[in-house]
Design an enzyme around this catalytic site. Structure first.
Site, PDB file in Angstrom:
ATOM      1  N   GLN A 106      17.844  15.718  -7.402  1.00  0.00           N
ATOM      2  CA  GLN A 106      16.992  14.382  -6.295  1.00  0.00           C
ATOM      3  C   GLN A 106      15.606  14.936  -6.262  1.00  0.00           C
ATOM      4  O   GLN A 106      15.203  16.111  -6.088  1.00  0.00           O
ATOM      5  CB  GLN A 106      17.249  13.497  -5.816  1.00  0.00           C
ATOM      6  CG  GLN A 106      18.438  13.496  -5.830  1.00  0.00           C
ATOM      7  CD  GLN A 106      19.119  11.825  -4.483  1.00  0.00           C
ATOM      8  OE1 GLN A 106      20.284  11.815  -4.235  1.00  0.00           O
ATOM      9  NE2 GLN A 106      18.443  11.191  -3.709  1.00  0.00           N
TER      10      GLN A 106
ATOM     11  N   VAL B   5       5.459   3.225  -3.198  1.00  0.00           N
ATOM     12  CA  VAL B   5       6.982   2.357  -4.077  1.00  0.00           C
ATOM     13  C   VAL B   5       5.977   0.908  -4.495  1.00  0.00           C
ATOM     14  O   VAL B   5       5.825   0.666  -5.677  1.00  0.00           O
ATOM     15  CB  VAL B   5       8.313   1.844  -3.977  1.00  0.00           C
ATOM     16  CG1 VAL B   5       8.543   0.283  -4.376  1.00  0.00           C
ATOM     17  CG2 VAL B   5       8.839   3.216  -3.265  1.00  0.00           C
TER      18      VAL B   5
ATOM     19  N   ARG C 292      -2.223  -2.551   9.537  1.00  0.00           N
ATOM     20  CA  ARG C 292      -3.524  -0.875   9.698  1.00  0.00           C
ATOM     21  C   ARG C 292      -4.246  -1.275   7.897  1.00  0.00           C
ATOM     22  O   ARG C 292      -5.029  -0.845   7.702  1.00  0.00           O
ATOM     23  CB  ARG C 292      -2.897   0.152  10.048  1.00  0.00           C
ATOM     24  CG  ARG C 292      -3.027   1.227  10.496  1.00  0.00           C
ATOM     25  CD  ARG C 292      -2.546   2.730  10.676  1.00  0.00           C
ATOM     26  NE  ARG C 292      -0.980   2.480  10.514  1.00  0.00           N
ATOM     27  CZ  ARG C 292      -0.499   3.067   9.581  1.00  0.00           C
ATOM     28  NH1 ARG C 292      -1.326   3.338   8.525  1.00  0.00           N
ATOM     29  NH2 ARG C 292       1.119   2.728   9.122  1.00  0.00           N
ATOM     30  N   SER C 293      -3.302  -1.158   7.234  1.00  0.00           N
ATOM     31  CA  SER C 293      -4.042  -1.559   5.792  1.00  0.00           C
ATOM     32  C   SER C 293      -4.932  -2.942   4.925  1.00  0.00           C
ATOM     33  O   SER C 293      -5.531  -2.890   4.240  1.00  0.00           O
ATOM     34  CB  SER C 293      -2.885  -1.125   4.674  1.00  0.00           C
ATOM     35  OG  SER C 293      -2.098   0.175   5.375  1.00  0.00           O
TER      36      SER C 293
ATOM     37  N   GLY D 168      11.719  10.672  -3.095  1.00  0.00           N
ATOM     38  CA  GLY D 168      12.510   9.963  -3.032  1.00  0.00           C
ATOM     39  C   GLY D 168      12.162   9.867  -1.486  1.00  0.00           C
ATOM     40  O   GLY D 168      12.910   9.268  -0.644  1.00  0.00           O
TER      41      GLY D 168
ATOM     42  N   HIS E 106      14.975  11.191 -10.560  1.00  0.00           N
ATOM     43  CA  HIS E 106      16.300  11.765 -10.200  1.00  0.00           C
ATOM     44  C   HIS E 106      16.515  11.818 -11.642  1.00  0.00           C
ATOM     45  O   HIS E 106      16.499  11.177 -12.497  1.00  0.00           O
ATOM     46  CB  HIS E 106      16.454  10.970  -9.190  1.00  0.00           C
ATOM     47  CG  HIS E 106      15.817  10.837  -8.290  1.00  0.00           C
ATOM     48  ND1 HIS E 106      14.921  11.386  -7.429  1.00  0.00           N
ATOM     49  CD2 HIS E 106      16.533  10.092  -6.880  1.00  0.00           C
ATOM     50  CE1 HIS E 106      14.806  10.716  -6.197  1.00  0.00           C
ATOM     51  NE2 HIS E 106      15.772   9.788  -6.350  1.00  0.00           N
TER      52      HIS E 106
ATOM     53  N   THR F 200       0.626  -1.084  -0.156  1.00  0.00           N
ATOM     54  CA  THR F 200       0.032  -0.140   0.149  1.00  0.00           C
ATOM     55  C   THR F 200       0.995   1.375   0.247  1.00  0.00           C
ATOM     56  O   THR F 200       0.653   1.929  -0.234  1.00  0.00           O
ATOM     57  CB  THR F 200      -0.803  -0.098   1.432  1.00  0.00           C
ATOM     58  OG1 THR F 200      -0.095  -0.603   2.421  1.00  0.00           O
ATOM     59  CG2 THR F 200      -2.108  -0.832   1.268  1.00  0.00           C
TER      60      THR F 200
ATOM     61  N   CYS G  55      17.962   4.604  -5.098  1.00  0.00           N
ATOM     62  CA  CYS G  55      17.010   5.310  -6.519  1.00  0.00           C
ATOM     63  C   CYS G  55      18.144   6.028  -7.055  1.00  0.00           C
ATOM     64  O   CYS G  55      18.383   6.077  -8.084  1.00  0.00           O
ATOM     65  CB  CYS G  55      16.093   6.490  -6.317  1.00  0.00           C
ATOM     66  SG  CYS G  55      16.081   6.835  -5.001  1.00  0.00           S
TER      67      CYS G  55
ATOM     68  N   ARG H  35      18.235  17.731  -4.091  1.00  0.00           N
ATOM     69  CA  ARG H  35      17.187  17.856  -3.879  1.00  0.00           C
ATOM     70  C   ARG H  35      16.353  19.200  -4.615  1.00  0.00           C
ATOM     71  O   ARG H  35      17.310  20.095  -4.088  1.00  0.00           O
ATOM     72  CB  ARG H  35      16.005  18.086  -2.644  1.00  0.00           C
ATOM     73  CG  ARG H  35      15.113  17.521  -2.030  1.00  0.00           C
ATOM     74  CD  ARG H  35      14.799  16.198  -2.862  1.00  0.00           C
ATOM     75  NE  ARG H  35      15.560  15.400  -1.619  1.00  0.00           N
ATOM     76  CZ  ARG H  35      15.281  13.627  -1.695  1.00  0.00           C
ATOM     77  NH1 ARG H  35      14.877  12.802  -2.373  1.00  0.00           N
ATOM     78  NH2 ARG H  35      15.923  12.691  -0.572  1.00  0.00           N
TER      79      ARG H  35
HETATM   80  C1  2RA Z   1      15.780   9.947  -1.589  1.00  0.00           C
HETATM   81  N1  2RA Z   1      16.810   8.496  -2.622  1.00  0.00           N
HETATM   82  O1  2RA Z   1      15.764  10.402  -3.104  1.00  0.00           O
HETATM   83  C2  2RA Z   1      16.881   8.749  -1.591  1.00  0.00           C
HETATM   84  C3  2RA Z   1      15.314   7.352  -1.644  1.00  0.00           C
HETATM   85  N2  2RA Z   1      15.583   6.194  -1.091  1.00  0.00           N
HETATM   86  O2  2RA Z   1      16.072  10.187  -0.723  1.00  0.00           O
END
Ligand code: 2RA
Length: 350
Positions: free
Chosen positions: A156, A14, A39-40, A160, A254, A11, A129, A247
């Site tokens: 990123q 990913v 819970r799910s 993520g 990404h 759930t 990732c 980020r």
């Molecule tokens: C991120 N790589 O992007 C990590 C998540 N696994 O924060």
């Protein structure tokens, strides 16, 4: 007979992409069991066009399971992947719990599918990732040119950091869009946003040079993952890798800039040709026509996209590249599904 698959974490962000991927890919599975936290449990989800009731995680749900995928936090995988393995399943784990263990292979099928059988604990790990968003292309170049060094900068996406990352970015974007005075005074977004969520600074109208947790000497856990996982997947324990993880205000996909140095000279056209023919890689590289990958074009697709391929001006053995990969598909669910399909062949043949 077709093997039985369990998806633990069905759930989550990913897990949800995994159900889509399993619906789209060639069906190699018999029963598919969906597992989540109590819970799910009881929710009904659709996979392969069938409704399946989610079961609560418990040791007995693994009885009769051939392959168990784990899309859950590290501590849940750490406890439950060995339980699944003890009950006879091959665990394919997408957490960071086992990635660097010497008795757990870290697999990207386009690069090192042969490692799948090397699993004394019955556990196979899926890389992070960020590593996955570049390693298929780098692995293809390495097979011909021998990689010596990687200098990586990541851009990123918020997803993520999970569903919370997506929600926080959307809220911040809404705030930014609703107030045209924001974005040009020092710290104005910091004062305007309600919460930072999983990020250490506002992400809307910003870039944040941080992902993961603080490790020794100022490195982030994400930067060390890129280094350590690349070394393990390529089978190059001494590979020089320097990464800076950043980020950006993108929901999913990404992007990475890579400066890669090889054993021999490498012309941009040769690299373009090689990557164009490599499994799992798409080249989009015609800047004169404004053609290069961008995360917003790539999201929802399977391949690793590569553009801006240039031979370094100061070193004919080095390339500069821009890569994009959907961090929830190839970066997580798709690679896990591909590993599981390699394992499934063992059962189908048996
Ligand atoms: C991120 N790589 O992007 C990590 C998540 N696994 O924060």
């Amino acid at each position: 007979r077709l093997p039985t698959l369990a998806i633990v974490g069905a759930t989550g962000a990913v897990g949800t992409v995994m159900l889509d991927i399993l619906t789209q890919r060639e069906n190699v599975w018999g029963e598919i069991r969906l597992i989540a936290s109590p819970r799910s449990a009881g929710k009904v989800l659709s996979v392969r066009g069938e409704d399946v009731v989610v079961q609560a995680l418990a040791p007995e749900v693994f009885d009769g399971v051939d392959v168990a995928m784990f899309d859950v936090p590290d501590e849940v995988s750490k406890e439950w992947a060995p339980i699944a393995a003890a009950r006879g399943a091959v665990a394919v784990d997408n957490s960071g719990a086992f990635r660097l263990d010497s008795d757990v292979p870290l697999v990207v099928p386009e690069v090192n599918a042969d490692q799948v059988r090397n699993r004394p604990r019955g556990i196979i790990s899926n890389p992070n990732c960020t590593t996955l968003s570049m390693i298929v292309a780098i692995g293809a170049l390495h097979r011909t040119y021998g990689v010596q060094e990687l200098v990586v900068s990541s851009y990123q996406a918020a997803s993520g950091a999970g569903q919370e990352g997506i929600d926080v970015l959307r809220d911040q974007m809404a705030k930014a869009a609703s107030d045209r005075t924001l974005g040009d005074k020092s710290g104005d977004m910091r004062s305007a946003v309600d919460e930072l969520g999983p990020f250490p600074a506002p992400l809307a109208y910003n870039v944040v040079p941080w992902a993961g947790s603080l490790k020794d000497d100022g490195w982030s856990s994400e930067e060390l993952k890129v280094r350590n996982e690349s070394r393990k997947i390529l089978g190059l324990p001494d590979l020089k890798v320097s990464a800076t993880c950043v980020r950006v205000p993108v929901i999913t996909t990404h992007s990475l800039v890579v400066h890669a140095t090889f054993d021999s000279e490498i012309a941009a056209d040769d690299a373009r040709k090689l990557l164009g023919a490599a499994e799992g890689v798409e080249v989009l590289d015609d800047p004169a026509k404004g053609e290069f990958p961008t995360p917003n074009d790539v999201v929802g697709t399977d391949p690793t996209w590569v553009g801006r391929i240039r031979q370094s001006i100061d070193d004919p053995k080095s390339l500069d590249l821009f890569l994009c990969g959907d961090n929830l598909r190839k970066g997580a669910a798709l690679n896990t599904a591909q590993i599981a399909e390699v394992v499934a062949k063992e059962f189908t043949r048996a």
